[in-house]
Design an enzyme around this catalytic site. Sequence first.
Site, mmCIF file in Angstrom:
data_model
loop_
_atom_site.group_PDB
_atom_site.id
_atom_site.type_symbol
_atom_site.label_atom_id
_atom_site.label_comp_id
_atom_site.label_asym_id
_atom_site.label_seq_id
_atom_site.Cartn_x
_atom_site.Cartn_y
_atom_site.Cartn_z
ATOM 1 N N HIS A 95 0.891 -1.151 0.000
ATOM 2 C CA HIS A 95 0.000 0.000 0.000
ATOM 3 C C HIS A 95 0.931 1.203 0.000
ATOM 4 O O HIS A 95 2.079 1.099 0.431
ATOM 5 C CB HIS A 95 -0.815 0.087 1.301
ATOM 6 C CG HIS A 95 -2.038 -0.758 1.335
ATOM 7 N ND1 HIS A 95 -3.273 -0.280 0.989
ATOM 8 C CD2 HIS A 95 -2.230 -2.038 1.704
ATOM 9 C CE1 HIS A 95 -4.165 -1.241 1.140
ATOM 10 N NE2 HIS A 95 -3.553 -2.322 1.579
ATOM 11 N N HIS B 244 -7.335 0.187 10.476
ATOM 12 C CA HIS B 244 -7.467 1.635 10.709
ATOM 13 C C HIS B 244 -8.185 1.890 12.044
ATOM 14 O O HIS B 244 -7.763 2.742 12.839
ATOM 15 C CB HIS B 244 -8.293 2.282 9.591
ATOM 16 C CG HIS B 244 -7.521 2.632 8.355
ATOM 17 N ND1 HIS B 244 -6.335 3.346 8.383
ATOM 18 C CD2 HIS B 244 -7.799 2.414 7.040
ATOM 19 C CE1 HIS B 244 -5.920 3.525 7.126
ATOM 20 N NE2 HIS B 244 -6.772 2.972 6.302
ATOM 21 N N ASP C 14 -22.020 8.093 -12.717
ATOM 22 C CA ASP C 14 -21.811 8.563 -14.101
ATOM 23 C C ASP C 14 -20.498 9.334 -14.242
ATOM 24 O O ASP C 14 -19.909 9.378 -15.326
ATOM 25 C CB ASP C 14 -22.953 9.507 -14.523
ATOM 26 C CG ASP C 14 -24.204 8.719 -14.841
ATOM 27 O OD1 ASP C 14 -24.116 7.472 -14.857
ATOM 28 O OD2 ASP C 14 -25.254 9.341 -15.036
ATOM 29 N N ASP D 10 -2.562 4.905 5.196
ATOM 30 C CA ASP D 10 -2.331 3.467 5.339
ATOM 31 C C ASP D 10 -1.103 3.115 6.177
ATOM 32 O O ASP D 10 -1.015 1.998 6.705
ATOM 33 C CB ASP D 10 -2.234 2.819 3.960
ATOM 34 C CG ASP D 10 -3.601 2.731 3.307
ATOM 35 O OD1 ASP D 10 -4.610 2.890 4.027
ATOM 36 O OD2 ASP D 10 -3.669 2.534 2.085
ATOM 37 N N ALA E 155 5.752 16.765 10.327
ATOM 38 C CA ALA E 155 6.887 17.034 11.210
ATOM 39 C C ALA E 155 6.323 17.663 12.476
ATOM 40 O O ALA E 155 5.534 18.598 12.409
ATOM 41 C CB ALA E 155 7.849 17.991 10.531
ATOM 42 N N ASN F 286 6.033 25.986 11.815
ATOM 43 C CA ASN F 286 6.661 24.667 11.733
ATOM 44 C C ASN F 286 6.317 24.021 10.400
ATOM 45 O O ASN F 286 5.157 23.777 10.098
ATOM 46 C CB ASN F 286 6.139 23.790 12.887
ATOM 47 C CG ASN F 286 6.487 22.312 12.715
ATOM 48 O OD1 ASN F 286 7.394 21.963 11.946
ATOM 49 N ND2 ASN F 286 5.792 21.455 13.427
ATOM 50 N N SER G 270 7.744 20.841 7.519
ATOM 51 C CA SER G 270 8.559 19.624 7.558
ATOM 52 C C SER G 270 9.969 19.878 7.014
ATOM 53 O O SER G 270 10.164 20.689 6.113
ATOM 54 C CB SER G 270 7.872 18.515 6.765
ATOM 55 O OG SER G 270 7.497 18.983 5.498
HETATM 56 FE FE LIG Z 1 -6.677 2.774 4.060
#
Ligand SMILES: [Fe+2]
Length: 599
Positions: A13, A135, A238, A349, A434, A543, A545
């Site tokens: 994943h 999860h 659709d 994930d 972060a 802040n 990352s």
């Molecule tokens: Fe997931």
Amino acid sequence: MKPTYILGLNTFHADSGAALLRDGELVAAVTEERLNRVKHFAGFPELAIKDVLDIAGISIEDVDHIGINKDNKANLLAKLTFAVTNLSRITKMARQRLEYRVKAQQAPELICRAFGLEPDSLRARIHNVEHHLCHAASCFLVSEFDQAAIFSVDGFGDFASTMTAVGRGTDIEVLDRTLFPHSLGIVYTMICQFIGYDRYGDEGKVMGLAPYGHPRFEDFFDRLVQLKPNGRFELDLDYFMHHREGVDYSFDERGYPMVAPLFSTAMVRKFGPARLRHGELTERDKDLAASLQKGLEKAYFHVLNHLHEETHFDALCLAGGVALNSVANGQIFAKTPFRRIYAQPAASDDGTAVGVAYYIHNCLLGQPRGFVMDHAYTGREFSDEAIRSALEEVEGVVAEPVVDGELYRRTASAIAAGEIVGWFQGKMEWGPRALGNRSILAHPGLPQMKDLLNSRIKHREWFRPFAPSILLERVGDYFEETHPSPFMMLVYKTRREARERLCAINHVDDTGRLQTVSRRQNPRYYALIEEFERQTGLPVVLNTSFNENEPIVCRPQEALMCFLRTRMDLLVLGNWLVRRAASNTAARPGVIERSVAHA
Ligand SMILES: [Fe+2]
């Protein structure tokens, strides 16, 4: 007695990674991208597995249980029903599923190969757990709540896109699932692709773009995501391709995940041609982003309000990629009766590696809960010795070791003077944010700071806001909500009187995606912000990352390279203050001046 070790994996994943428990304590959790430097890496997390074992000081033979965040048997009846009623379309989807299924089953074999073991010689028991249960476990079982409502929401996992559940002690009771092809994650990604943000993980950018538009397509989204009784919803298919073609995740040669287009020609007929990635960003695109965000929020609160009616709990646990929508999360207190929130810091994930490990520990092995994941510092840390040798390897910097008090004073005064500071401390964070250990810090109240950061270091889209870190006790002085937000999962309105003083982090809609910092969670970061408040009156720093178009830095070497490559002013590596050598002020390559002072 020998401890029990459980290894949780997110394999094949996006954001693959590993988490390791020792007698129910989380010893380490690391995503592969931080180690192999491929953003959102979606292959087999070999380096992460080795890293968490190494941090724990054990070998693969010591591991008793291995959990994988996928169960091919989950929602089998729904899969078969869909296949029978869509016989003409399923060839391609069946192939995708089969490929994915084979990959998911390869994990034990790949582990054996990675550690030079004979095939099938793993001592550990293998457990496959349904994706959304992972999860759900990743937020509830590591929260401080004995009882809570649980909402897991993503694109898809094991044929489901949402799961609502009740958590009581070590039990997770599933209330409902939204099954393929209906998915809020797919709606968000589809519109992101249509307006040219088609890279994996671009949803966060579009969330930042939304307040620049007007939700004039709200009616369209009301039809696109139709709210149904009992907290359910259905998509107007659709406008989508995935129910015909499947959700075709592919991985480029480096393991970077790509999602095939999800929108159908009906979108083009309705809105005109899709925007290309580097095309002009029009009012239509901004208004689609605004309408999308509003449409998502309607469905989100529709599900949550029904979940509250069913459970009557005031505590809510959140996980799944869509739960990274911190703008929606920040409105939960205003739009639903929930009063307390715990969101897994790695809501995407990656977090399922932690989730599957705790599902095994608490739900399958019946062990009592005792661990609360109240911080996200779960990666490797580097000793002063390791930092010193990294410094000795680079050229063109001057490094000076200082004691803690002086470190905070001098770093805070550099930020107060408008300098951009790389701040590298302790254990690496878990999840996409972060949180004060691999961060770039700046003054939150200087009007030019956002542009300066973008031009000198980050090179991000102009519309994306920067985030504040604020001392927990001061939140109410600057924001309209006070519930702690330790993992930057909640966006709050900035108080009117604080907006100008926080102009570099106040977004166009007067909000901030804040991180609340407590002394207990991160004493060094807290001490730095406290010192910054002493010097400036502001208990807040900007802040962002510590990276430049790459995964967040992991090792001191990567921090040094990022520092030298960009136009950061100061780098704080543990207790070392690092600046460019005088002859290297323009960060010219090839200039050699080594001057690492020794303590
Ligand atoms: Fe997931």
